[in-house]
Design a protein around this motif. Structure first.
Motif, mmCIF file in Angstrom:
data_model
loop_
_atom_site.group_PDB
_atom_site.id
_atom_site.type_symbol
_atom_site.label_atom_id
_atom_site.label_comp_id
_atom_site.label_asym_id
_atom_site.label_seq_id
_atom_site.Cartn_x
_atom_site.Cartn_y
_atom_site.Cartn_z
ATOM 1 N N GLY A 29 -56.883 26.536 79.421
ATOM 2 C CA GLY A 29 -57.105 25.158 79.563
ATOM 3 C C GLY A 29 -55.933 24.347 78.805
ATOM 4 O O GLY A 29 -55.426 23.421 79.178
ATOM 5 N N ARG A 306 -54.201 21.675 80.666
ATOM 6 C CA ARG A 306 -54.319 21.743 81.919
ATOM 7 C C ARG A 306 -55.648 21.072 82.137
ATOM 8 O O ARG A 306 -56.794 21.381 81.520
ATOM 9 C CB ARG A 306 -54.431 23.005 82.559
ATOM 10 C CG ARG A 306 -55.032 23.282 84.010
ATOM 11 C CD ARG A 306 -55.079 24.870 84.552
ATOM 12 N NE ARG A 306 -53.443 25.011 84.777
ATOM 13 C CZ ARG A 306 -53.031 26.245 84.919
ATOM 14 N NH1 ARG A 306 -53.799 27.396 84.981
ATOM 15 N NH2 ARG A 306 -51.632 26.368 85.178
ATOM 16 N N ASP A 308 -58.412 20.772 84.237
ATOM 17 C CA ASP A 308 -59.210 21.556 85.360
ATOM 18 C C ASP A 308 -60.669 21.064 85.314
ATOM 19 O O ASP A 308 -61.340 21.892 86.134
ATOM 20 C CB ASP A 308 -58.793 22.994 85.368
ATOM 21 C CG ASP A 308 -59.025 23.678 84.192
ATOM 22 O OD1 ASP A 308 -59.439 22.923 83.181
ATOM 23 O OD2 ASP A 308 -58.826 24.766 83.930
ATOM 24 N N ARG A 309 -61.013 20.397 84.340
ATOM 25 C CA ARG A 309 -62.501 20.151 84.256
ATOM 26 C C ARG A 309 -62.762 18.670 83.622
ATOM 27 O O ARG A 309 -61.598 17.946 83.078
ATOM 28 C CB ARG A 309 -63.360 21.179 83.569
ATOM 29 C CG ARG A 309 -62.547 21.422 82.215
ATOM 30 C CD ARG A 309 -63.294 23.031 81.740
ATOM 31 N NE ARG A 309 -62.681 23.412 80.336
ATOM 32 C CZ ARG A 309 -61.495 24.010 80.466
ATOM 33 N NH1 ARG A 309 -60.781 24.226 81.628
ATOM 34 N NH2 ARG A 309 -61.129 24.596 79.280
ATOM 35 N N ALA A 341 -50.722 17.654 90.452
ATOM 36 C CA ALA A 341 -50.804 18.765 91.301
ATOM 37 C C ALA A 341 -50.507 18.235 92.858
ATOM 38 O O ALA A 341 -50.620 17.221 93.382
ATOM 39 C CB ALA A 341 -52.450 19.228 91.338
ATOM 40 N N ASN A 351 -53.892 12.396 92.685
ATOM 41 C CA ASN A 351 -53.409 13.313 91.653
ATOM 42 C C ASN A 351 -52.515 12.719 90.734
ATOM 43 O O ASN A 351 -52.342 12.926 89.522
ATOM 44 C CB ASN A 351 -52.844 14.625 92.352
ATOM 45 C CG ASN A 351 -53.913 15.571 92.816
ATOM 46 O OD1 ASN A 351 -55.152 15.494 92.358
ATOM 47 N ND2 ASN A 351 -53.586 16.389 93.527
ATOM 48 N N SER A 386 -49.353 23.747 91.703
ATOM 49 C CA SER A 386 -50.441 23.594 90.685
ATOM 50 C C SER A 386 -51.602 23.205 91.306
ATOM 51 O O SER A 386 -51.650 22.416 92.186
ATOM 52 C CB SER A 386 -49.931 22.804 89.566
ATOM 53 O OG SER A 386 -51.145 22.503 88.490
ATOM 54 N N ALA A 388 -54.089 22.203 89.573
ATOM 55 C CA ALA A 388 -54.981 21.148 88.650
ATOM 56 C C ALA A 388 -53.757 20.245 88.122
ATOM 57 O O ALA A 388 -52.821 20.836 87.839
ATOM 58 C CB ALA A 388 -55.646 21.858 87.911
ATOM 59 N N ASN A 389 -54.230 18.857 87.788
ATOM 60 C CA ASN A 389 -53.271 18.062 86.987
ATOM 61 C C ASN A 389 -52.947 18.874 85.700
ATOM 62 O O ASN A 389 -54.005 19.132 84.956
ATOM 63 C CB ASN A 389 -53.625 16.671 86.972
ATOM 64 C CG ASN A 389 -53.794 16.260 88.471
ATOM 65 O OD1 ASN A 389 -52.992 16.422 89.222
ATOM 66 N ND2 ASN A 389 -55.017 15.352 88.554
ATOM 67 N N GLU A 390 -51.792 18.517 85.254
ATOM 68 C CA GLU A 390 -51.441 18.815 83.677
ATOM 69 C C GLU A 390 -50.749 17.915 82.780
ATOM 70 O O GLU A 390 -49.971 16.838 83.705
ATOM 71 C CB GLU A 390 -50.658 20.196 83.990
ATOM 72 C CG GLU A 390 -51.190 21.458 84.459
ATOM 73 C CD GLU A 390 -50.516 22.701 84.735
ATOM 74 O OE1 GLU A 390 -50.741 23.847 84.878
ATOM 75 O OE2 GLU A 390 -48.942 22.262 84.476
#
Length: 396
Positions: A29, A306, A308-309, A341, A351, A386, A388-390
């Motif tokens: 993460g 990341r 992702d949650r 992403a 995104n 990707s 997920a957004n980072e």
């Protein structure tokens, strides 16, 4: 749960180990790059030390030659945050319509709280400005008397110094009020985000009529505007607290130096450590105003976060990485890049907005950690591969 991966030393990385590390970086993460991957800043030249150059006299700049340099206190934010309001709607008699009415009431209550936070912010800003003016008036009076010459330990100057110390304590109390207000706004931000997600989830409920969805669309738009407003409010609060805290710390050192001057009966000037900070800070702010978009090509990020949650625990890893970077390079600058992403055209646009909000969140974290806003540059990028957004943080 996020895993933070530290790179082993490059000389110990075989091909298989490098592949395992790369997979761990993608799955984590939040990850950051070890100090061992940084180029050495203190290593000796293997060819031997060159002969020492002859000393050269460099004339002092006008600012350095000034025996009594001054710097105005940092400017606080001036935005008056006005909520967008809530559009009333008629009851439809459906279950979804009842949910819409309930969430409309929650949004109205949230906006009322934000209005109260804004009023409290404006009051604290006015109070802080008055305390700052009184403080600088007292310091100026003492400095002028010392510059003209006076007796050692002049009781009048001692009394004025004590009043200045009291005013500085009042300025610190103002910062504490801003910090407390920031905690309240952070709670409002979490509530606004939750409400927006609840509204989006309501679209999928069965038994709705067209009017329910029309009212939901209006409510979603007003809630999204409220989320953006709260984020801006929280951002200004974080910047105000960071700048005022740094400034008050510097002024406490200056007051200590001024106390020694009163005992001696002549002006010594501000603390030497603060002079360099003041001049460097002015240059950094000027550089930040003309910062260009960041190119990430060929650079290894210091930190990769990341999102992702919902709640990614990135703060500790971010703090450790930035602290180590500053230990190696005290004048380091940082680039925060929002990486969106991929997806369809609509998903890509969504995104990009979310990635920018994530970057703003990281910026607020850096400000709360005490990193001046003048040392951070912001940019946006996209990565169709990707999932997920980072947010990538680079050091330069």
């Amino acid at each position: 749960m996020a895993h933070f991966v530290r790179n082993p030393a490059p000389r110990r990385l075989g091909m298989a180990a490098a592949g395992v590390w790369a997979a761990g970086l993608l799955l984590s993460g939040c990850s950051y790059v070890s100090d061992e991957l940084w180029p050495s800043l203190t290593g000796e030249d293997p060819a031997g030390s060159p002969p020492a150059p002859m000393a050269q006299q460099i004339p002092a700049s006008p600012a350095e030659a000034n025996p009594q340099p001054t710097l105005s206190p940092p400017t606080m934010g001036s935005t008056n945050f006005v909520v967008p309001g809530v559009t009333p709607g008629q009851a439809t008699g459906t279950f979804v319509g009842q949910k819409v009415q309930q969430m409309r009431g929650e949004l109205a209550q949230l906006q009322q709280q934000v209005t109260q936070r804004n009023q409290a912010l404006q009051n604290v800003r006015n109070q802080a400005t008055q305390n700052s003016q009184r403080y600088h008036g007292l310091v100026a009076a003492v400095s002028t008397r010392l510059q003209m010459g006076t007796t050692p330990g002049n009781p009048i100057l001692i009394s004025q110094w004590n009043q200045a110390q009291t005013q500085l304590d009042q300025m610190a109390a103002d910062v504490n009020q801003l910090s407390s207000l920031g905690n309240q706004v952070a709670a409002d931000s979490a509530m606004a985000t939750y409400l927006l997600q609840s509204i989006k989830s309501t679209y999928s409920l069965s038994g709705a009529i067209d009017e329910d969805h029309r009212q939901l669309a209006v409510l979603e738009d007003e809630t999204a505007k409220t989320v953006v407003l709260i984020d801006r409010l929280l951002g200004e609060l974080s910047q105000d607290v960071a700048r005022q805290t740094n400034y008050i710390g510097s002024e406490r050192t200056n007051l200590t130096t001024l106390s020694a001057a009163i005992k001696q009966g002549e002006l010594l000037g501000p603390a030497l450590g603060n002079r360099a900070t003041y001049f460097a800070g002015a240059q950094q702010f000027a550089a930040a105003d003309t910062a260009m978009p960041v190119s990430t090509d060929g650079r290894t990020p210091l930190v990769v976060i990341r999102f992702d949650r919902a709640d990614v625990p990135y703060q500790q890893a971010l703090y450790n990485a930035v602290s180590q970077a500053l230990a190696r390079k005290p004048n380091a600058m940082f680039d925060v890049v929002a990486v969106a992403a991929g997806g369809s055209q609509a998903q890509a646009a969504s995104n990009q907005n979310q990635a920018r909000r994530n970057a703003d969140r990281v910026l607020r974290s850096l400000a709360d950690m005490g990193l001046p806003a003048s040392r951070v540059n912001v940019a946006a990028a996209s990565n169709a591969q990707s999932a997920a957004n980072e947010v990538h943080v680079f050091v330069r």
